[in-house]
Design an enzyme around this catalytic site. Structure first.
Site, PDB file in Angstrom:
ATOM      1  N   SER A  26       0.847  -1.198   0.000  1.00  0.00           N
ATOM      2  CA  SER A  26       0.000   0.000   0.000  1.00  0.00           C
ATOM      3  C   SER A  26       0.881   1.247   0.000  1.00  0.00           C
ATOM      4  O   SER A  26       0.377   2.357  -0.208  1.00  0.00           O
ATOM      5  CB  SER A  26      -0.939  -0.004   1.213  1.00  0.00           C
ATOM      6  N   ASP A  64       5.819  -6.845   2.429  1.00  0.00           N
ATOM      7  CA  ASP A  64       5.070  -7.403   1.299  1.00  0.00           C
ATOM      8  C   ASP A  64       5.969  -7.713   0.110  1.00  0.00           C
ATOM      9  O   ASP A  64       6.847  -6.898  -0.244  1.00  0.00           O
ATOM     10  CB  ASP A  64       4.027  -6.381   0.816  1.00  0.00           C
ATOM     11  N   LYS A  94       5.102 -11.180   3.349  1.00  0.00           N
ATOM     12  CA  LYS A  94       3.688 -11.480   3.092  1.00  0.00           C
ATOM     13  C   LYS A  94       3.468 -11.509   1.591  1.00  0.00           C
ATOM     14  O   LYS A  94       4.093 -10.745   0.856  1.00  0.00           O
ATOM     15  CB  LYS A  94       2.785 -10.428   3.744  1.00  0.00           C
ATOM     16  N   GLU A  96       0.163 -12.398  -1.550  1.00  0.00           N
ATOM     17  CA  GLU A  96      -1.269 -12.577  -1.784  1.00  0.00           C
ATOM     18  C   GLU A  96      -1.547 -13.849  -2.579  1.00  0.00           C
ATOM     19  O   GLU A  96      -0.845 -14.131  -3.547  1.00  0.00           O
ATOM     20  CB  GLU A  96      -1.823 -11.369  -2.560  1.00  0.00           C
ATOM     21  N   GLU A 163      -8.848  -9.875   3.837  1.00  0.00           N
ATOM     22  CA  GLU A 163      -9.249  -8.499   3.503  1.00  0.00           C
ATOM     23  C   GLU A 163     -10.656  -8.477   2.923  1.00  0.00           C
ATOM     24  O   GLU A 163     -10.971  -9.204   1.981  1.00  0.00           O
ATOM     25  CB  GLU A 163      -8.233  -7.892   2.510  1.00  0.00           C
TER      26      GLU A 163
HETATM   27  O1  KIV Z   1      -0.395  -3.432   1.656  1.00  0.00           O
HETATM   28  C1  KIV Z   1      -1.064  -3.387   2.699  1.00  0.00           C
HETATM   29  O2  KIV Z   1      -1.109  -2.375   3.406  1.00  0.00           O
HETATM   30  C2  KIV Z   1      -1.809  -4.580   3.063  1.00  0.00           C
HETATM   31  C3  KIV Z   1      -2.811  -4.444   4.156  1.00  0.00           C
HETATM   32  C4  KIV Z   1      -3.994  -3.719   3.652  1.00  0.00           C
HETATM   33  C5  KIV Z   1      -3.173  -5.747   4.737  1.00  0.00           C
HETATM   34  O3  KIV Z   1      -1.635  -5.611   2.502  1.00  0.00           O
END
Ligand code: KIV
Length: 244
Positions: A26, A64, A94, A96, A163
């Site tokens: 994000s 991420d 993390k 997806e 989410e």
């Molecule tokens: O990128 C992010 O901030 C996220 C959250 C919304 C879980 O993946």
């Protein structure tokens, strides 16, 4: 869990006592002003990840994997995760997706890198979904989400983000899994995550139902900047004690 992307904010969030800091992709939206999370690069995620790790003394840090760095090629996924671990010193990564990325998840885990899963609304797949609305309202999608959640736990993910899904489904997944389930727009689970710019009221246009604003920093920042401009223009700043 809350997101952070830079040293100064991460330091405050860590000192306030948060358990987990997510360096989310994000950052693409709130730091760079992109419409989606797709444009952010691996180098940019590493820059944000390192900045956060430099600040944090107690929270767990998760970074991420950016779009295009792990889908469809598990070797590439592993080298992406290794670069992130080496160059940021984060605790975990993390990514997806469920069954479609399971080979990548397993390969990353096999290198001793902890992985957090992410199901439900997956912003990196916005061009497939076509909308940011609530996911898994229909039975077929809900069933796939439950199967994917169990699969991610089975292969060794240490936690899972859900989410924007119905609270009833969130509760069902949380009950079925032993690992912590963290929601954003998903109730009935073990923990919650928000984007720090949203919960502090820095972002102004974004007001989904799930967002609780704990502050209105946008107005405070604009007020302080306006005050500074007035003081400099009037000659009030700097005063005698504020110069050499
Ligand atoms: O990128 C992010 O901030 C996220 C959250 C919304 C879980 O993946």
């Amino acid at each position: 869990m809350l997101t952070s992307y830079d040293y100064s904010m991460a330091k405050l969030v860590d000192q306030a006592g948060i358990d987990v800091i997510l360096v989310g992709d994000s950052a693409s939206n709130v730091m760079a002003g992109n419409q989606t999370t797709l444009p952010i690069t691996l180098d940019q995620m590493i820059y944000h990840g390192k900045s956060v790790v430099n600040a944090v003394q107690r929270a767990l840090v998760v970074v991420d994997l950016p779009f295009g760095s792990y889908q469809g090629n598990s070797r590439k996924a592993l080298s992406t995760a290794i670069r992130i671990m080496k160059e940021t010193a984060t605790d975990a990564v993390k990514l997806e997706g469920g069954s479609e990325v399971i080979e990548s998840v397993e390969r990353i885990l096999s290198a001793g890198i902890p992985v957090m899963g992410h199901l439900g609304l997956m912003p990196q797949s916005i061009n497939k979904f076509g909308t940011y609305s609530v996911r898994a309202k229909e039975e077929v999608e809900a069933e796939k989400l439950i199967t994917d959640a169990k699969l991610l736990e089975e292969v060794g993910c240490f936690a899972l983000v859900l989410e924007k899904i119905p609270a009833k489904l969130g509760e069902e997944v949380a009950r079925a899994l032993r690992i912590p389930v963290i929601g954003i727009g998903a109730g009935g689970v073990d923990g919650q995550v928000l984007v720090i710019h949203d919960m502090l009221g820095i972002t102004q246009q974004f007001s989904p139902r799930f967002l609780r604003r704990y502050h209105n920093l946008a107005d405070e920042i604009k007020g302080a900047v306006g005050h500074y401009i007035t003081d400099v223009k009037s000659g009030d700043f700097p005063n005698e004690k504020e110069q050499y």
